[in-house]
Design an enzyme around this catalytic site. Structure first.
Site, PDB file in Angstrom:
ATOM      1  N   SER A  62       0.839  -1.222   0.018  1.00 40.84           N
ATOM      2  CA  SER A  62      -0.001   0.064  -0.025  1.00 40.84           C
ATOM      3  C   SER A  62       0.916   1.184   0.076  1.00 40.84           C
ATOM      4  CB  SER A  62      -0.918  -0.007   1.205  1.00 40.84           C
ATOM      5  OG  SER A  62      -1.771  -1.389   1.227  1.00 40.84           O
ATOM      6  N   HIS A 117      -2.609 -14.712   2.357  1.00 38.25           N
ATOM      7  CA  HIS A 117      -2.970 -16.051   1.744  1.00 38.25           C
ATOM      8  C   HIS A 117      -2.233 -16.677   0.769  1.00 38.25           C
ATOM      9  CE1 HIS A 117      -5.974 -14.386  -1.524  1.00 38.25           C
ATOM     10  NE2 HIS A 117      -4.944 -13.538  -1.389  1.00 38.25           N
TER      11      HIS A 117
HETATM   12  N1  SAH Z   1      -0.550  -4.514   3.770  1.00 39.23           N
HETATM   13  C1  SAH Z   1       0.164  -5.202   2.977  1.00 39.23           C
HETATM   14  C2  SAH Z   1      -0.440  -5.666   1.501  1.00 39.23           C
HETATM   15  C3  SAH Z   1      -1.683  -4.779   0.896  1.00 39.23           C
HETATM   16  S1  SAH Z   1      -2.232  -5.742  -0.543  1.00 39.23           S
HETATM   17  C4  SAH Z   1       1.285  -4.322   2.302  1.00 39.23           C
HETATM   18  O1  SAH Z   1       0.994  -2.972   2.461  1.00 39.23           O
HETATM   19  O2  SAH Z   1       2.478  -5.110   1.964  1.00 39.23           O
HETATM   20  C5  SAH Z   1      -3.422  -6.682   0.185  1.00 39.23           C
HETATM   21  C6  SAH Z   1      -2.918  -8.056   0.453  1.00 39.23           C
HETATM   22  O3  SAH Z   1      -4.032  -8.930   1.077  1.00 39.23           O
HETATM   23  C7  SAH Z   1      -2.127  -9.037  -0.680  1.00 39.23           C
HETATM   24  O4  SAH Z   1      -0.831  -9.251  -0.095  1.00 39.23           O
HETATM   25  C8  SAH Z   1      -3.277 -10.127  -0.915  1.00 39.23           C
HETATM   26  O5  SAH Z   1      -2.292 -11.254  -1.362  1.00 39.23           O
HETATM   27  C9  SAH Z   1      -3.596 -10.292   0.512  1.00 39.23           C
HETATM   28  N2  SAH Z   1      -4.797 -10.964   0.590  1.00 39.23           N
HETATM   29  C10 SAH Z   1      -5.812 -10.762  -0.109  1.00 39.23           C
HETATM   30  N3  SAH Z   1      -7.195 -11.757   0.132  1.00 39.23           N
HETATM   31  C11 SAH Z   1      -6.755 -12.222   1.249  1.00 39.23           C
HETATM   32  C12 SAH Z   1      -7.065 -13.196   2.283  1.00 39.23           C
HETATM   33  N4  SAH Z   1      -8.335 -13.738   2.161  1.00 39.23           N
HETATM   34  N5  SAH Z   1      -6.355 -13.587   3.202  1.00 39.23           N
HETATM   35  C13 SAH Z   1      -5.169 -13.031   3.430  1.00 39.23           C
HETATM   36  N6  SAH Z   1      -4.637 -12.223   2.761  1.00 39.23           N
HETATM   37  C14 SAH Z   1      -5.270 -12.056   1.636  1.00 39.23           C
END
Ligand code: SAH
Length: 233
Positions: A62, A117
């Site tokens: 993000s 995930h």
């Molecule tokens: N906060 C993190 C990633 C943001 S993007 C950062 O700033 O680096 C959102 C993340 O959520 C992605 O890595 C995606 O793979 C994850 N995601 C999406 N659905 C998910 C789920 N059901 N369970 C766990 N992670 C999930």
């Protein structure tokens, strides 16, 4: 303002976010200074841009100003010793910021549980955290990075004083509300993929009463299942 905080170093990025009013708490500023965003991106040239960056597998780290909003919003619940859940932990960046807030030097040590995930991203986040100086926190279990479905939370590690969700949920997952401590706060973007989304603040008070409040409009990748995100089962 939000997009105008880019810097050429981590310190400059953080100082621009403070000057622009995105970081207001001294402790949030300190924690964001302690985490070098270059350790959590793929292309280090863009590390200090105030924008999201692609990290593979349909995911992005993000934008720094969104990380600042999340840390500021949850700050009242991020006391030394607090227990935090970071859902969709991706690069591990925000898990690291939370760790510094709940485990400052010579105070009780808190705990941060990150759930992601995509197993490859979860593994990558652990190497990012080690590169950023949090190897001992991983080894001691003060930071735990789990590969799994964050919509279910992590009941075995809860309840959580603060829950951050880094992807937009079509609706607020009930297990996450259940795993909020009393009192506790969740920061969660809600809304359809590519549609109108808003960050909700979900507060559980000391008697267990839950209140939901929409804060501002956002654009996040969806909280979904792996196949939907990557096209691979
Ligand atoms: N906060 C993190 C990633 C943001 S993007 C950062 O700033 O680096 C959102 C993340 O959520 C992605 O890595 C995606 O793979 C994850 N995601 C999406 N659905 C998910 C789920 N059901 N369970 C766990 N992670 C999930």
């Amino acid at each position: 303002m939000a997009w105008h905080s880019s810097g050429s170093t981590n310190a400059e990025l953080v100082s621009n976010m403070s000057a622009n009013g995105l970081i207001r708490s001294e402790l949030v500023r300190k924690a964001m200074n302690a985490v070098d965003r270059a350790n959590y991106v793929q292309n280090k040239r863009d590390a200090y841009h105030d924008s999201p960056q692609y990290i593979g597998h349909g995911a992005t780290i993000s934008a720094p100003h969104m990380h600042a909003h999340a840390a500021e919003n949850l700050f009242p619940f991020l006391h030394p010793g607090a227990n935090v859940l970071d859902v969709g932990s991706g690069s591990g960046y925000l898990s690291a910021v939370f760790y510094h807030l709940v485990s400052p030097p010579s105070s009780p040590t808190g705990k941060v549980v990150g759930i992601e995930h995509i197993p490859e991203l979860s593994d990558w986040s652990k190497s990012n955290l080690r590169a950023d100086g949090l190897g001992a926190a991983l080894d001691s279990g003060s930071v735990v990075m789990i590969a799994g479905d964050g919509r279910l939370g992590s009941p075995e590690h809860g309840p959580f004083n603060a829950i951050h969700v880094g992807a937009a949920a079509p609706e607020i997952p009930a297990p996450l509300v259940d795993q909020l401590a009393s009192p506790g706060r969740m920061f969660i973007p809600v809304g359809p993929d590519g549609g109108e989304q808003a960050v909700f603040q979900v507060d559980k008070d000391a008697s267990g009463q839950v209140q939901k409040k929409a804060l501002f409009g956002v654009m996040y990748v969806p909280l979904t299942d792996r196949k939907e995100q990557t096209g691979v089962a």
